[in-house]
Design a protein around this motif. Structure first.
Motif, PDB file in Angstrom:
ATOM      1  N   TYR A  20       0.617  -1.335   0.148  1.00  0.00           N
ATOM      2  CA  TYR A  20      -0.024   0.003   0.164  1.00  0.00           C
ATOM      3  C   TYR A  20       0.680   1.234   0.044  1.00  0.00           C
ATOM      4  O   TYR A  20       0.764   2.155  -0.808  1.00  0.00           O
ATOM      5  CB  TYR A  20      -0.823  -0.196   1.239  1.00  0.00           C
ATOM      6  N   LYS A  21       1.802   1.276   0.962  1.00  0.00           N
ATOM      7  CA  LYS A  21       2.742   2.421   0.940  1.00  0.00           C
ATOM      8  C   LYS A  21       3.616   2.632  -0.200  1.00  0.00           C
ATOM      9  O   LYS A  21       4.254   3.710  -0.336  1.00  0.00           O
ATOM     10  CB  LYS A  21       3.394   2.626   2.351  1.00  0.00           C
TER      11      LYS A  21
ATOM     12  N   PHE B   3      -8.487   0.132  -4.859  1.00  0.00           N
ATOM     13  CA  PHE B   3      -9.500   1.175  -5.689  1.00  0.00           C
ATOM     14  C   PHE B   3      -9.787   0.124  -7.030  1.00  0.00           C
ATOM     15  O   PHE B   3     -10.355   0.900  -8.073  1.00  0.00           O
ATOM     16  CB  PHE B   3      -8.586   2.593  -6.062  1.00  0.00           C
TER      17      PHE B   3
ATOM     18  N   THR C  75      -4.491   8.716 -12.838  1.00  0.00           N
ATOM     19  CA  THR C  75      -4.821   8.822 -11.595  1.00  0.00           C
ATOM     20  C   THR C  75      -4.439   7.888 -10.765  1.00  0.00           C
ATOM     21  O   THR C  75      -4.339   8.100  -9.387  1.00  0.00           O
ATOM     22  CB  THR C  75      -6.407   8.953 -11.469  1.00  0.00           C
ATOM     23  N   LEU C  76      -3.698   6.808 -10.977  1.00  0.00           N
ATOM     24  CA  LEU C  76      -3.501   5.658 -10.150  1.00  0.00           C
ATOM     25  C   LEU C  76      -2.096   5.087 -10.512  1.00  0.00           C
ATOM     26  O   LEU C  76      -1.564   4.352  -9.571  1.00  0.00           O
ATOM     27  CB  LEU C  76      -4.666   4.357 -10.554  1.00  0.00           C
TER      28      LEU C  76
ATOM     29  N   PRO D 277       1.104   6.180  -2.150  1.00  0.00           N
ATOM     30  CA  PRO D 277      -0.118   6.414  -1.779  1.00  0.00           C
ATOM     31  C   PRO D 277      -0.901   7.499  -2.341  1.00  0.00           C
ATOM     32  O   PRO D 277      -0.217   8.505  -2.540  1.00  0.00           O
ATOM     33  CB  PRO D 277      -0.317   6.452  -0.147  1.00  0.00           C
ATOM     34  N   MET D 278      -2.437   7.673  -2.663  1.00  0.00           N
ATOM     35  CA  MET D 278      -2.861   8.564  -3.094  1.00  0.00           C
ATOM     36  C   MET D 278      -2.572   9.882  -2.852  1.00  0.00           C
ATOM     37  O   MET D 278      -2.271  10.761  -3.391  1.00  0.00           O
ATOM     38  CB  MET D 278      -4.336   8.401  -3.170  1.00  0.00           C
ATOM     39  N   THR D 279      -2.784   9.959  -1.302  1.00  0.00           N
ATOM     40  CA  THR D 279      -2.331  11.261  -0.557  1.00  0.00           C
ATOM     41  C   THR D 279      -0.845  11.804  -0.908  1.00  0.00           C
ATOM     42  O   THR D 279      -0.650  12.997  -0.716  1.00  0.00           O
ATOM     43  CB  THR D 279      -2.394  11.190   1.060  1.00  0.00           C
ATOM     44  N   ASN D 280       0.042  10.979  -1.322  1.00  0.00           N
ATOM     45  CA  ASN D 280       1.607  11.521  -1.621  1.00  0.00           C
ATOM     46  C   ASN D 280       1.863  11.882  -3.132  1.00  0.00           C
ATOM     47  O   ASN D 280       2.957  12.016  -3.229  1.00  0.00           O
ATOM     48  CB  ASN D 280       2.120  10.411  -0.795  1.00  0.00           C
TER      49      ASN D 280
ATOM     50  N   VAL E 139      -2.619  16.277  -8.238  1.00  0.00           N
ATOM     51  CA  VAL E 139      -3.923  16.195  -7.750  1.00  0.00           C
ATOM     52  C   VAL E 139      -4.118  15.594  -6.599  1.00  0.00           C
ATOM     53  O   VAL E 139      -5.011  16.207  -5.568  1.00  0.00           O
ATOM     54  CB  VAL E 139      -4.722  15.355  -9.046  1.00  0.00           C
ATOM     55  N   GLU E 140      -3.438  14.504  -6.246  1.00  0.00           N
ATOM     56  CA  GLU E 140      -3.827  14.041  -4.688  1.00  0.00           C
ATOM     57  C   GLU E 140      -3.291  14.663  -3.549  1.00  0.00           C
ATOM     58  O   GLU E 140      -3.450  14.985  -2.718  1.00  0.00           O
ATOM     59  CB  GLU E 140      -3.198  12.425  -4.960  1.00  0.00           C
TER      60      GLU E 140
ATOM     61  N   ALA F 276      -4.437  17.904  -2.156  1.00  0.00           N
ATOM     62  CA  ALA F 276      -5.460  17.798  -1.285  1.00  0.00           C
ATOM     63  C   ALA F 276      -4.891  18.169   0.370  1.00  0.00           C
ATOM     64  O   ALA F 276      -5.693  18.907   0.890  1.00  0.00           O
ATOM     65  CB  ALA F 276      -6.177  16.522  -1.150  1.00  0.00           C
TER      66      ALA F 276
END
Ligand code: HEM
Ligand code: SF4
Lengths: 431, 256
Positions: free
Chosen positions: A308-309, A316, A351-352, A357-360, A373-374, A377
């Protein structure tokens, strides 16, 4: 629970009464499939190739084929009772005329079939299919190839399965991708051939939504099949490349029922794309335990911790690769230690597909002033907090100053004892 | 504000002597139920934010080198996030119910944009932006600025609720759940439109994350505003959420 079989094969069951138990249900389904198989069997084999001799020729035992059938029956979410019908459908695949066209792509979906170390059952099935036209695989070229395509489309009008691989560029009137000697644009070819097709299959990520060619800034205005073809049953079988199991399974489903399988909101067969990869991942226990690979090759990586990291997008992504894997179950990306890049999801490249991870992530999108984008946030969040904080401090200081000034000017004014309760105007200056 | 409780208290700070008495009126503002909801929500928001940030990016590994630590740290974070979220959701429904059906707690008509309410709101806003220099509102009544602030909060929370449930139902396989298939079906029915609006499951996740930050920013402002009111109005606004009352000072010897 009632969901999987009945609605997946709703059309195959047709008018039959609502079955009472799951056994009734399986039997009803079996009867419906058998009737359909008799119809298909009466049709003429087109390719001239039969599966059984082909299997023998490649030293694939009957046992291996039966193992494959069991796996396919399970993958299709069918009751085990239907295994013989699935085997039969595989043998009857040579009854379906297939026209396979390619646009903006890398031919990876075709390669997924033919590049295994030994021939897989899927690959042999691919051979028995009556492939009327396939640029990469056919011997003919140029004008002859084109004629072959016209003939096939004419001869099997209304009954062929059209497989589309690759994105469809719409820019410059489709001029970014022309096909063959006549220079017909790919978008025109898609429109023309889909008109006579019984079923359209969009093979791979590019045919799904435009894929890699459609990724930002999408210079050719590439789109997927669903943006061009309408009024035909269309099945998207995305992934980069699509899994041959999902392609063959969809064809087998078509042979068994004569209909498209139940699809999700993005037009993907639910039997293959109904689960998140994350839900059936072999590393899931490490995810739940909070055990993550932090760097490539670290202790976690050596012990198959969760990715995940490292940017795994299994949480997703809907696909069945965590179950059926690739190359007859040999392995799959997460199995060999890289996270999922979400290749069966729309816009996955933008996008993926990154290793955090998405936030990073810091994927740059137009219109966001070069921000990712991510990660934007969290930056936005901290920024918002900072703005609110600064605003608060400024307001507090101003309030204090205002109070101070009023105190100085209104010192003598005593407003007690008047009995007036209406006048609250100067309460702020009190005390 | 039907039943206004009045209490006489000894006057303070108004110079010793004769007649003038400062009357302190105890104004009921939050019922016990309302206060309970308030603090439960505050706690749940903090818990959801902390666990949510961990879910987004597990910044802490309990024991990175142990092979079988058995801590289930992420599992706990997600579970607690969901429990907190469900408490928030249920209390949101309770609030909506109380707004519409209860006269004792809150009244939905307070939020109607009638001319009178709008003037009230304008005055409250002016009071805040003029740093309490202009004060033409009855501070013993409901603070219309706060009412609008909370309306905004509820809209934000609704966004969080809907995107959260969409993320939640995304992991269900084939509408199977331990409480029956009605639950995932209901969630799909109620939240699937967020996929279209926010741009697929990536967009929904993104929105959920941004909204989480907005909620925290909102909370920071809310706390500041309460402190500011307490200092500037001197009516003990900050203790409303604990005791339920504020204390309005009125000059005069008689009360109505
Ligand atoms: C104040 C309220 C809430 C806050 C501050 C909050 C915050 C967060 C954050 C920061 C994330 C991580 C997002 C990311 O990965 O980018 C998250 C994930 C999530 N939240 Fe919330 N959330 C709240 C309420 C809710 C609600 C009402 C639900 C509804 C059930 C919910 C369900 C979820 C789910 C399902 C996830 C994804 C978890 C996963 O995929 O493992 N949240 N939340
Ligand atoms: S490796 Fe990816 S799919 Fe597997 S558990 Fe971890 S995050 Fe989920």
């Amino acid at each position: 629970m009632e969901y999987d079989r009945r609605s997946l094969f709703a059309r195959a069951l047709g008018q039959t009464k609502q079955p009472r138990t799951s056994e009734d249900e399986a039997l009803a389904l079996q009867r419906a499939c058998e009737a359909r198989l008799r119809e298909v069997e009466a049709m003429e084999p087109l390719s001239g190739l039969e599966l059984a001799p082909l299997l023998a020729e490649h030293k694939l035992s009957r046992r291996a084929f039966l193992a494959w059938t069991s796996a396919m029956t399970a993958a299709l979410m069918l009751p085990p009772l239907l295994r013989p019908q699935v085997a039969k459908a595989a043998e009857l695949l040579n009854r379906v005329p297939v026209i396979w066209i390619e646009g903006q792509d890398c031919a990876g979906n075709s390669e997924a079939f033919i590049r295994s170390s030994g021939p897989t059952v899927e690959e042999l099935l691919f051979q028995t299919i009556s492939l009327e036209f396939h640029e990469t695989l056919m011997a003919a070229a140029g004008i002859q190839a084109e004629q072959r395509k016209q003939q096939a489309a004419q001869m099997y009008k209304g009954s062929y399965v059209l497989v589309i691989e690759g994105g469809i560029p719409l820019g410059e009137n489709g001029g970014y991708c022309t096909i063959g000697a006549s220079g017909q644009t790919f978008v025109d070819e898609v429109r023309e051939l889909s008109g006579g097709a019984a079923l359209v299959l969009a093979a791979g990520a590019c045919a799904f939504y435009g894929g890699i060619p459609a990724s930002n800034p999408n210079p050719t205005d590439a789109v997927g099949v669903s943006s061009v073809v309408s009024g035909k049953p269309l099945i998207n079988i995305p992934a980069c490349p699509m899994n041959p199991v999902n392609f063959v399974g969809t064809l087998i489903h078509y042979i068994l029922t004569g209909a498209a399988p139940a699809l999700d909101s993005l037009g993907r067969p639910i039997w293959a794309f109904g689960n998140l990869i994350h839900n059936n991942c072999e590393r899931r226990a490490h995810f739940d335990a909070g055990e993550y690979v932090e760097h490539w090759g670290d202790v976690g990586a050596q012990n198959n911790f969760c990715l995940y990291k490292m940017g795994c997008k299994g949480p997703f992504t809907y696909n069945n690769c965590s179950i059926v894997r690739y190359n007859e179950g040999t392995n799959w990306p997460i199995g060999v230690g890289h996270g999922c890049i979400g290749c069966s999801q729309p816009q996955f490249w933008d996008t993926l597909a990154y290793e955090r991870p998405m936030t990073n992530a810091s994927i740059h999108a137009p219109g966001l002033a070069g921000w990712g984008v991510e990660s934007s946030a969290d930056k936005f969040g901290l920024g918002l907090l900072a703005v609110v904080g600064v605003g608060i401090v400024a307001h507090a200081i101003a309030s204090a100053a205002a109070g101070h000034r009023e105190r100085q000017t209104e010192q003598p004014k005593a407003e007690v004892g008047t009995g007036s309760t209406e006048d609250h105007q100067s309460t702020g200056g009190e005390e | 504000m039907s039943k206004k409780e009045l209490e006489l208290r000894p006057g303070e700070g108004s110079g010793a002597g004769e007649a003038p008495v400062v009357q302190v009126i105890r104004v009921p503002r939050m019922t016990a139920t309302w206060r309970a909801i308030h603090w439960i929500q505050a706690l749940a928001v903090v818990v959801c934010f902390a666990t949510g940030l961990y879910i987004a990016n597990p910044f802490y590994s309990p024991n990175p080198t142990a092979i079988d630590a058995n801590t289930y740290f992420m599992a706990w974070n997600r579970a607690i996030h969901f429990y907190g979220a469900l408490i928030l959701d249920v209390s949101m429904f309770l609030i909506a119910y109380l707004y519409v059906f209860s006269t004792k707690h809150k009244d939905i008509t307070d939020l109607r944009p009638s001319p009178e309410n709008l003037t009230q709101f304008k005055e409250a806003l002016l009071n805040f932006v003029t740093f309490n220099r202009r004060k033409r509102l009855d501070t013993s009544k409901r603070d219309p600025f706060l009412a609008v602030l909370f309306l905004l909060f509820h809209v934000i929370m609704l966004t969080q609720l809907l995107t959260g449930f969409q993320l939640y139902v995304a992991a269900f396989s084939a509408n199977i759940s331990t409480v029956g298939s009605w639950w995932p079906r209901l969630l799909h029915f109620v939240t699937d439109w967020t996929l279209t609006v926010f741009g697929g499951n990536v967009g929904v996740r993104e929105t959920h994350l941004v909204t989480a930050w907005i909620i925290i920013a909102w909370a920071v402002f809310h706390i500041y505003y309460e402190i500011w009111r307490s200092i500037m109005w001197k009516e003990g606004d900050i203790v409303i959420s604990f005791g339920g009352y504020k204390y309005v000072k009125r000059a005069g010897t008689k009360h109505d």
